[in-house]
Design a protein around this motif. Sequence first.
Motif, PDB file in Angstrom:
ATOM      1  N   ASN A 173       0.834  -1.205   0.000  1.00 36.05           N
ATOM      2  CA  ASN A 173       0.000   0.000   0.000  1.00 36.05           C
ATOM      3  C   ASN A 173       0.867   1.253   0.000  1.00 36.05           C
ATOM      4  O   ASN A 173       0.519   2.266  -0.621  1.00 36.05           O
ATOM      5  N   THR A 184       2.080   1.629  -3.542  1.00 37.51           N
ATOM      6  CA  THR A 184       1.078   1.472  -4.602  1.00 37.51           C
ATOM      7  C   THR A 184       0.132   2.663  -4.624  1.00 37.51           C
ATOM      8  O   THR A 184      -0.301   3.168  -3.575  1.00 37.51           O
ATOM      9  N   GLY A 196      -3.755   1.156  -8.728  1.00 38.99           N
ATOM     10  CA  GLY A 196      -3.102  -0.102  -8.365  1.00 38.99           C
ATOM     11  C   GLY A 196      -1.680  -0.202  -8.898  1.00 38.99           C
ATOM     12  O   GLY A 196      -1.027  -1.233  -8.725  1.00 38.99           O
ATOM     13  N   LYS A 210      -7.602   5.703 -14.658  1.00 36.13           N
ATOM     14  CA  LYS A 210      -7.636   4.236 -14.584  1.00 36.13           C
ATOM     15  C   LYS A 210      -7.534   3.623 -15.972  1.00 36.13           C
ATOM     16  O   LYS A 210      -6.897   2.582 -16.166  1.00 36.13           O
TER      17      LYS A 210
END
Length: 545
Positions: free
Chosen positions: A378, A381, A386, A438
């Motif tokens: 985490n 990232t 992601g 994304k």
Amino acid sequence: MVNGIMDNRAFFLNQTKELEHIDDIWIVRSPVVEKQYGKGSEIAKDDIDKKVLKTGKTISKIDENIFGHSTYRITIPYNAEVTPSINCLQCHEAKIGDTLGVISMVMNMDDLKTTSAQIIGYIAGISLLLIVVILWFVRRLITPYLSIFESIKDVMKRSHNGDYSGRIECSTHGEAKEVAHWINEHMAKLQTSLVKVGDTIEVFLTDHKANKDTDPIVDVQNTVNRLADIYKFRRTIEHDERIEDVYSRFAHVLATKFNIEDFNFIEADTTNKTTEVVYVNKKLLCDPLTKGCRADRTNTLVDSCQFANVCETMKIDRYYLCMPYSISNDMDFIISFMCETKEEYDRIRALLPFIQDYVDAAKPEIVSKKLMQILERNAHTDPLTGLYNRKYLEKFIDSSLYNGMFKGVPCGVMMVDIDFFKQINDNYGHDVGDIAIKTIANTIRDVTTNNDVIIRFGGEEFIVIITDCTEDKLQDVAEEIRIAFSQQKIQAGAETFSKTISIGTSLFPNEKHDFWKYVKQSDIALYSAKQNGRNQVVRYQEGME
């Protein structure tokens, strides 16, 4: 010889023969004397005489017959010498130490033998009498001890066979009864202790009876060794830094301690319904990633011998076992065993309780290290895409690019930016802007390989590191990303729209620790692409600054 003695030697010899127990006596001249005085009648009778003449050393011999005539033979040399009373060199032409002759005597030993036999007979009689008396006394003395000995023998035999319930029955008094009491008390304590130890051990082991021995002491010894091995394994993995190290340790145990050759480890996220292969010992022969894992789904042992093709993802003609272990509320750990023969399958199935002990020992470390892995992931990232973030990039440069697996390997560096991204946020809102981010992240991920590194550098900017790269490969991958994104449809409520990207590239030769120099070059090339119409790939050239 002293003057006069040699002339009377026959008389002396005959007189000596007349003595009791003397069978024979004779004199032998040596070669030295024969040379001076002639041979005469004193010649050697046998090899003993000759040997003594030659060596000058006395020889004695006993000729003993149990039922016949027994004699004692001695042959003594007479050596030349010079003393105050005798001077052999006056009469003989010899040197000091030369053997001048020998005298041999044979004595009768029959009387001695008879006397010895009588003495032996007396001793034997007395001894026999003493033995009878001693045996009578010993029997009366040790009979109680023989009785208790037989009882002890029976108890020890039963304990040797694993039965510690035997007790000594003793009706005598004194020390024998005391010995029986202490042994019985010891056996009772031993039996009670073994039962308590066995009950206690069951708390620490999955199946204490899996390797149970008929002898409780041997069983306790085996179990303590088993616990010691598990304890050493746990203490070792407590000091490992990563969960991958724990899996490698566990794999080493399966390979060396249990002699299992073909196995794989699978992690199952029960919350997100995802699976991940975390260790492959030989070759992965199933597809748990796309089709899921039956052992995880059913939470039961998947056994190829239960039903033909019991697992739909395992399309092999081999024996296999897939055992799920619950590690935490949201994680399962599956071990998949492959077996070439039925005998190997049966052996591994019998080892499952022992293997579970190691899994149970590793659970706390797997949970803690998995949590650390998640926290570290985490921290490195980007939560929206992601992808790795800038913090991971700094770590990657040091660990892999400069000093790790890509050291010295040329890499392509791309700086990717969405054209007119601010208009998306202004016209559609930040939620749609996140969708666009994304989308470009997924597009780059689809085009690149697992060895390539994708970083969300900030906002709508991405850095892509293409490993083992050339000029042509860098240009081709960049163009593929650009074209693929321009064809994506971004959903904004009831409508969709498409966007373009600009990409600046540079080729990092990876010969010096100057990666950020080539990031700057890619950024300069990206700026040039923006200034020259956007929706294009620009390779950095000298002078662009």
